[in-house]
Write a protein that holds these residues in place. Structure first.
Motif, mmCIF file in Angstrom:
data_model
loop_
_atom_site.group_PDB
_atom_site.id
_atom_site.type_symbol
_atom_site.label_atom_id
_atom_site.label_comp_id
_atom_site.label_asym_id
_atom_site.label_seq_id
_atom_site.Cartn_x
_atom_site.Cartn_y
_atom_site.Cartn_z
ATOM 1 N N ARG A 115 18.723 19.545 6.877
ATOM 2 C CA ARG A 115 17.263 19.640 6.710
ATOM 3 C C ARG A 115 16.618 20.310 7.920
ATOM 4 N N LEU A 116 17.213 20.124 9.086
ATOM 5 C CA LEU A 116 16.696 20.814 10.279
ATOM 6 C C LEU A 116 16.930 22.316 10.140
ATOM 7 N N PHE A 117 18.124 22.683 9.660
ATOM 8 C CA PHE A 117 18.424 24.109 9.467
ATOM 9 C C PHE A 117 17.491 24.723 8.405
ATOM 10 N N ALA A 118 17.152 23.914 7.406
ATOM 11 C CA ALA A 118 16.272 24.423 6.336
ATOM 12 C C ALA A 118 14.816 24.501 6.797
ATOM 13 N N GLY A 119 14.517 23.913 7.942
ATOM 14 C CA GLY A 119 13.138 23.924 8.424
ATOM 15 C C GLY A 119 12.277 22.885 7.722
ATOM 16 N N LEU A 120 12.922 21.928 7.070
ATOM 17 C CA LEU A 120 12.166 20.888 6.374
ATOM 18 C C LEU A 120 11.904 19.696 7.287
ATOM 19 N N SER A 121 12.401 19.786 8.486
ATOM 20 C CA SER A 121 12.237 18.718 9.452
ATOM 21 C C SER A 121 12.307 19.355 10.840
ATOM 22 N N ARG A 122 11.673 18.711 11.808
ATOM 23 C CA ARG A 122 11.702 19.240 13.178
ATOM 24 C C ARG A 122 12.634 18.393 14.036
ATOM 25 N N PRO A 123 13.364 19.029 14.954
ATOM 26 C CA PRO A 123 14.212 18.217 15.831
ATOM 27 C C PRO A 123 13.360 17.430 16.833
ATOM 28 N N GLN A 129 14.470 16.818 19.741
ATOM 29 C CA GLN A 129 14.813 17.511 20.973
ATOM 30 C C GLN A 129 15.717 18.687 20.628
ATOM 31 N N GLY A 130 15.666 19.742 21.426
ATOM 32 C CA GLY A 130 16.547 20.869 21.210
ATOM 33 C C GLY A 130 15.924 21.950 20.330
ATOM 34 N N THR A 131 16.738 22.969 20.072
ATOM 35 C CA THR A 131 16.234 24.135 19.346
ATOM 36 C C THR A 131 17.099 24.428 18.127
ATOM 37 N N VAL A 132 16.421 24.747 17.033
ATOM 38 C CA VAL A 132 17.132 25.197 15.830
ATOM 39 C C VAL A 132 16.645 26.604 15.511
ATOM 40 N N LEU A 133 17.571 27.493 15.306
ATOM 41 C CA LEU A 133 17.192 28.866 14.945
ATOM 42 C C LEU A 133 17.916 29.272 13.665
ATOM 43 N N LEU A 134 17.160 29.911 12.803
ATOM 44 C CA LEU A 134 17.717 30.398 11.542
ATOM 45 C C LEU A 134 17.439 31.901 11.530
ATOM 46 N N ALA A 135 18.487 32.679 11.542
ATOM 47 C CA ALA A 135 18.350 34.142 11.641
ATOM 48 C C ALA A 135 17.433 34.498 12.824
ATOM 49 N N GLY A 136 17.599 33.769 13.925
ATOM 50 C CA GLY A 136 16.895 34.105 15.161
ATOM 51 C C GLY A 136 15.498 33.545 15.295
ATOM 52 N N THR A 137 14.987 32.856 14.258
ATOM 53 C CA THR A 137 13.627 32.310 14.365
ATOM 54 C C THR A 137 13.628 30.809 14.054
ATOM 55 N N GLY A 148 15.210 33.731 2.846
ATOM 56 C CA GLY A 148 16.646 33.991 2.909
ATOM 57 C C GLY A 148 17.498 32.741 2.759
ATOM 58 N N VAL A 149 16.841 31.601 2.554
ATOM 59 C CA VAL A 149 17.584 30.341 2.484
ATOM 60 C C VAL A 149 17.708 29.872 1.034
ATOM 61 N N GLY A 150 18.910 29.473 0.664
ATOM 62 C CA GLY A 150 19.121 28.801 -0.622
ATOM 63 C C GLY A 150 19.501 27.364 -0.330
ATOM 64 N N PHE A 151 18.812 26.420 -0.933
ATOM 65 C CA PHE A 151 18.983 25.024 -0.529
ATOM 66 C C PHE A 151 19.270 24.137 -1.733
ATOM 67 N N SER A 187 20.675 34.772 1.961
ATOM 68 C CA SER A 187 21.706 35.152 2.932
ATOM 69 C C SER A 187 22.259 33.913 3.639
ATOM 70 N N ILE A 188 21.557 32.786 3.515
ATOM 71 C CA ILE A 188 22.044 31.533 4.103
ATOM 72 C C ILE A 188 21.982 30.446 3.032
ATOM 73 N N LEU A 189 23.137 29.853 2.747
ATOM 74 C CA LEU A 189 23.200 28.800 1.723
ATOM 75 C C LEU A 189 23.396 27.445 2.397
ATOM 76 N N LEU A 190 22.504 26.520 2.100
ATOM 77 C CA LEU A 190 22.620 25.168 2.645
ATOM 78 C C LEU A 190 22.830 24.234 1.458
#
Lengths: 236, 238
Positions: free
Chosen positions: B49-57, B59-67, B76-79, B151-154
């Motif tokens: 869910r963090l990778f999908a951007g549906l939740s915020r960490p 602490q720390g950083t999550v980047l998906l295709a650099g953003t 670009g995300v399939g979930f 381009s990214i499947l979760l």
């Protein structure tokens, strides 16, 4: 897809779901009818009393019926976590707000229009032409309630107590608009009754225009605020 | 040279006093197919869910295709989630049409037909989604997730409720990605380990919110992969 296309796509989906399930309109209509029926037995409305008490009765029914439906705005998107799917889609967050607000507006206005004939019947209000002036009051009142309700429904979406939480947020915020809704409705009822006994009526009295301006300003300000804030509210 | 599709740097996530993820570092290159395994409560879904951007960490950083994925364009995300992310009152084809419109899928009708053929739901296209069995709903959910050619499947438990035929549909699809010019990156969270063995090329195992194993998987039997996951995940006991 452009902004308007996104808004229309989600709005069409919401209207289509409601058309099939009737899970929001039906309880609202039944609730309004029940309130009107109870007040009909409680008060002997008619004559001058109608303009004093009738608008309060009518808007109390609309507001509480609206609250029944407003908490379903986003709750229905939690059923299969479809809100996640909407948030993942490449759509403007404000388009999501706008579509939800518009669907609420349609539902509220539909219930208001449906409730008017029973109200006239129960409270002996003759449907004279000046009653048409109630339309802008209903439209703007529904727009205000839809704007406030949609924003706070989004704020309470993650709360387990959203059914209790929503009225506590919406009702105080709606007070300024509610005063104008009731004031404007009283003006229209007064004009209608005067028309019925042959008195001369002023189509748009100063009082009515002031209330409409107040409602229009409230709806615009609240919608503008909601469009700006919605993105931060709906994301975790 | 490969570039990072998904990055987690020092990611922690807390829910009140409970820590779901603790200082997780993970870097996925374009085209990698990762199995994310672990016992219940290990933090797999939270990380997805963090990778999908549906939740915020926390602490720390999550980047998906650099953003940062939260609030950014995630077309670009399939979930695929535990839930179907579908509208029960809409028909099969209406659900796909709705999402195709939102994603601006070109030649949507053809694409929807192809998807329905893939998940073998062509004959149920006008059936209300709420009346489908869980397994068929899961197939439809998969069709929805790849409708816009992400381009990214979760994929969170993509095999849940599926029969052998349904599982084969997914593994065949994932294998077919090898032939795609810009091969998607995929993270598969699953307790059904064996079907993924000849699909994935990397395995990461989470244990109590931390990565306990991160290694390449160059083929091997499903039984071997299952043993590996069992060894490194261990049941979360109090």
């Amino acid at each position: 897809m452009n902004y308007v296309g996104q808004t229309i796509t989600i709005l069409r989906k919401d209207l289509s779901l409601e058309w099939r399930s009737k899970e929001r309109i039906t309880p609202m209509v039944l609730f309004v009818l029940l309130i009107l029926l109870v007040f009909n037995f409680s008060f002997e409305l008619g004559g001058a009393v109608l303009s004093e008490i009738g608008p309060g009765v009518l808007w109390s029914a609309f507001i509480f019926a609206g609250l029944l439906s407003l908490h379903r705005t986003f709750a229905s998107e939690r059923q299969n976590e479809t809100l996640d799917a909407l948030l993942l889609a490449p759509i403007d967050r404000s388009a999501l707000y706008l579509s939800k607000m518009l669907s609420n507006f349609v539902f509220l206005l539909a219930v208001q229009l449906f409730s008017l004939p029973p109200f006239c019947f129960f409270f002996n209000l003759s449907p004279e032409p000046p009653l048409l002036l109630l339309l802008p009051v209903l439209v703007l009142g529904a727009a205000c309630l839809a704007a406030v309700g949609t924003l706070f429904a989004a704020m309470s979406i993650h709360s387990r107590l959203r059914e209790q939480f929503l009225p506590l947020l919406v009702l105080p915020m709606m007070v300024p608009a509610l005063i104008s809704c009731i004031g404007g409705t009283a003006e229209v009822f007064d004009q209608t009754q005067r028309f019925a006994i042959g008195d001369q009526v002023e189509i748009f009295s100063d009082g009515l225009v002031t209330h409409l301006q107040m409602l229009g300003t409230y709806a615009m300000v609240f919608n503008a605020l909601a469009l700006m804030l919605f993105e931060y509210i709906v994301e975790e | 040279m490969s570039s990072s599709a998904v990055v987690a740097q020092g990611v922690s996530k807390r829910f009140g006093a409970a820590a779901a993820l603790r200082n997780v570092d993970l870097n996925l290159n374009n085209g990698e197919l990762l199995l994310l395994a672990g016992a219940n409560g290990a933090g797999k879904t939270t990380l997805l869910r963090l990778f999908a951007g549906l939740s915020r960490p926390s602490q720390g950083t999550v980047l998906l295709a650099g953003t940062n994925p939260v609030g950014s364009d995630r077309r670009g995300v399939g979930f695929v989630s535990h839930q179907s992310l579908l509208y029960d009152e809409l028909t099969v084809v209406e659900n796909l049409t709705f999402f195709a419109r939102l994603y601006g899928v070109p030649r949507a009708h053809e694409r929807i037909d192809a998807m329905l053929e893939w998940v073998e739901l062509g004959d149920r296209r006008h059936q209300r989604t709420g009346t489908l069995s869980r397994g068929l709903k899961q197939r439809l959910s998969l069709a929805r997730s790849v409708l816009h050619e992400p381009s990214i499947l979760l994929l969170d438990e993509p095999f849940a409720s599926l029969d052998r035929r349904g599982i084969r549909l997914i593994t065949r699809y994932l294998k077919s990605l090898d032939g795609v010019r810009t091969k998607p990156t995929a993270i598969i969270v699953s307790h059904e380990i064996e079907p993924t063995a000849d699909v994935i090329n990397r395995v990461v195992i989470l244990r109590r919110g931390r990565i306990s194993l991160d290694r390449a998987w160059n083929g091997g039997s499903g039984v071997e992969l299952q043993k590996l996951c069992d060894h490194f995940s261990e049941a979360e006991t109090g």
